[in-house]
Design a protein around this motif. Structure first.
Motif, short mmCIF file in Angstrom:
data_model
loop_
_atom_site.label_atom_id
_atom_site.label_comp_id
_atom_site.label_asym_id
_atom_site.label_seq_id
_atom_site.Cartn_x
_atom_site.Cartn_y
_atom_site.Cartn_z
N VAL A 195 0.82 -1.21 0.00
CA VAL A 195 0.00 0.00 0.00
C VAL A 195 0.85 1.26 0.00
O VAL A 195 2.01 1.26 0.40
N PHE A 196 0.23 2.32 -0.47
CA PHE A 196 0.89 3.62 -0.54
C PHE A 196 -0.06 4.64 0.07
O PHE A 196 -1.17 4.83 -0.43
N LEU A 197 0.33 5.22 1.17
CA LEU A 197 -0.51 6.22 1.82
C LEU A 197 -0.02 7.61 1.41
O LEU A 197 1.14 7.95 1.66
N ILE A 198 -0.89 8.36 0.77
CA ILE A 198 -0.49 9.67 0.26
C ILE A 198 -1.22 10.75 1.03
O ILE A 198 -2.44 10.67 1.22
N GLY A 199 -0.51 11.78 1.43
CA GLY A 199 -1.18 12.86 2.13
C GLY A 199 -0.24 13.99 2.45
O GLY A 199 0.96 13.90 2.16
N PRO A 200 -0.77 15.06 3.04
CA PRO A 200 0.04 16.23 3.34
C PRO A 200 1.12 15.91 4.38
O PRO A 200 1.03 14.91 5.07
N PRO A 201 2.14 16.79 4.48
CA PRO A 201 3.23 16.56 5.41
C PRO A 201 2.73 16.39 6.84
O PRO A 201 1.68 16.94 7.19
N GLY A 202 3.46 15.66 7.63
CA GLY A 202 3.07 15.45 9.02
C GLY A 202 3.17 13.99 9.37
O GLY A 202 3.34 13.14 8.50
N PRO A 203 3.08 13.69 10.65
CA PRO A 203 3.31 12.32 11.11
C PRO A 203 2.11 11.39 10.98
O PRO A 203 2.19 10.22 11.33
N PHE A 204 0.99 11.88 10.47
CA PHE A 204 -0.25 11.09 10.51
C PHE A 204 -0.16 9.78 9.73
O PHE A 204 -0.57 8.73 10.20
#
Ligand SMILES: Nc1ncnc2c1ncn2[C@@H]1O[C@H](COP(=O)(O)OP(=O)(O)OP(=O)(O)O)[C@@H](O)[C@H]1O
Ligand SMILES: [Mg+2]
Length: 478
Positions: free
Chosen positions: A93-102
């Motif tokens: 899987v590839f989790l894409i999202g804005p910067p940050g530790p989430f």
């Protein structure tokens, strides 16, 4: 703990208020309520209707811990359920999202939940094939090949977390591609990693000894990759190469919904007026919006609001504006236009209180916490009130502020030191300032007050990547 036969968590949330707009009539449809429950029972973990059979990890020390909190927002449960589905299908899987530790936290939560061993690597522009595969090391005159994260994960059936996929340079892509698609990798020491399926087929015609002499190594069927990355082009980085992209099941991971975040922040800051918490979150959300980005404003680090609220909870009299300045130092990093845009947003949410509220004064005392090792009690004076709180501390002797023969403290230094103490309660610190303004001296003074040893590291653009440096350092010392 997963072996206990009981219901550990039964979390029911409802996904309300979300609506889809339906063209052409713009009909608003209420989403049906989805309730996701998380259940541990008899060596199985269930998220909603999907269940996952736990295996006992061979190296429990590599299983992430303490990432799962007792209140699991519904959005997080949905992400975890999706990851579990893909995992059960054998997909990466590839989790894409804005910067940050989430995104990383989600990956770790998933691994904690499913008791999987992790191999973590933060990719950088300087990551090479060697960093992922094998490194040659010399010990007492003999060269060894040491397996690196990807090889260890593949052969031991761990989960490889690749952080910062957008930073991967062309040279590492073929290695990753082959590993992801074929579960194959040629190693420098002559071994060849082969997918479990192909290996087992070969094993029907050849003996294990033969395969060993051919240096063929079986890739575990439990091996998975979780990649984390930023959406490019919105953020800087290499757009993901289409072949690599197609190896992954991708999912957008955006910040938690406003309502969930607000809930979390309220819990962290019971001493803070609810209205103020929602104003802070509204500001953070606004500064991450497309409009703000069009104005050239950097994203607000939304995930840092939580630690900031820990500080505010201990010091509710603090100015919101000054606190925000520590998370988002807009007056130091933005030009005139940017500054006034941010101040516009601050005033819209009634957070422009820098002149009305007191700033922390000096540190009064610092002493070892009696019943908690590795901590110090610090007392600050803020607006005629003395407030004592705990911060982590180093192993060396503590030293009172203003007792250094070489550090000259002005009132603004005292204030800065007090603010650093507050921030230290919750997070790491970055001091920014012009060349030669005293950052290193201040950091040293801060460290000495709290009994820390310091280890200065010069960072240059593109020197080497930190992990490698860390390893080298360990070799030098060890
Ligand atoms: N509060 C202070 N007390 C005593 N000396 C100071 C103080 N502030 C700055 N100095 C002196 O100024 C010089 C520059 O300080 P320092 O090296 O900490 O700056 P810096 O911000 O880390 O610089 P750079 O950006 O080059 O890293 C030092 O040699 C230090 O002796
Ligand atoms: Mg310096």
């Amino acid at each position: 703990m997963h072996h206990r036969n009981w219901l550990l968590l039964l979390l029911l949330w409802q996904l309300g208020g979300q609506s889809f707009s339906h063209s052409p009539s713009s009909l608003l449809l209420e989403l049906p309520q989805i309730l996701i429950t998380l259940i541990f029972a008899g060596g199985t973990v269930k998220i909603g209707e999907i269940s996952y059979k736990l295996k006992t990890p061979r190296n429990p020390e590599l299983v992430p811990v303490k990432y799962i909190s007792d209140s699991l927002p519904q959005t997080v449960a949905q992400h975890l359920r999706w990851m579990m589905q893909k995992d059960l299908l054998g997909q990466d899987v590839f989790l894409i999202g804005p910067p940050g530790p989430f995104r990383r936290s989600l990956a770790m939560q998933y691994l904690e939940l499913t008791k999987r061993e992790v191999e973590y690597v933060a990719l950088s522009r300087d990551t090479t094939e060697t960093d992922l595969k094998q490194r040659r090391e010399i010990r007492s005159g003999t060269a060894f090949y040491i397996d690196q994260c990807a090889v260890r994960a593949a052969t031991q059936g761990r989960v490889l977390v690749l952080e910062g996929l957008e930073k991967a340079e062309r040279n590492v892509l073929p290695v990753l591609n082959n590993l992801l698609e074929n579960r194959e990798m040629q190693l420098e020491d002559g071994r060849f990693l082969m997918s479990a399926e192909r290996y087992d087929k070969l094993l029907q015609e050849h003996t294990k000894e033969e395969l060993d002499t051919w240096k063929i190594v079986r890739v575990s069927e439990d091996f998975r990759v979780i990649a984390l990355g930023l959406p490019v082009p919105k953020y800087k980085g290499n757009p993901l190469d289409p072949p690599l992209r197609s190896r992954f099941q991708a999912r957008d991971i955006y910040y938690l919904p406003f309502k969930d975040q607000l809930e979390m922040l309220y819990t962290a800051g019971p001493n803070i007026a609810a209205e103020r918490v929602s104003q802070l979150l509204s500001l953070a959300t606004t500064l991450c919006s497309q409009e703000s980005s069009n104005l050239g404003l950097p994203d607000f680090p939304v995930d840092n609001l939580l630690p900031a609220l820990h500080v505010l909870n201990a010091f509710p009299m603090l100015s919101s504006q000054q606190l925000l300045q520590r998370l988002y130092p807009y007056s130091s990093i933005l030009g005139k236009e940017g500054r006034s845009a941010v101040e516009g947003v601050l005033s819209r949410f009634e957070l422009l209180d820098g002149h009305r509220q007191p700033a922390p004064g000096a540190i009064l005392t610092v002493s070892r916490t009696e019943d908690l090792e590795g901590h110090a009690d610090v007392t600050l004076r803020v607006a005629d009130k003395d407030i004592t709180f705990q911060v982590p501390a180093g192993a060396k002797e503590l030293r009172l502020p203003n007792s250094s023969p070489t550090f000259i403290s002005t009132p603004s230094h005292s204030q800065l030191m007090a603010e650093m103490m507050q921030s230290h309660m919750a997070k790491d610190i970055c001091l920014i300032g012009t060349k030669g303004c005293g950052k290193s001296v201040i950091a040293r003074e801060f460290a000495e007050i709290l009994g820390y040893s310091i280890e200065p590291v010069m960072l240059y653009q593109c020197l080497f990547h930190f992990r490698e440096f860390w390893d080298r350092e360990a070799i030098v010392l060890g």
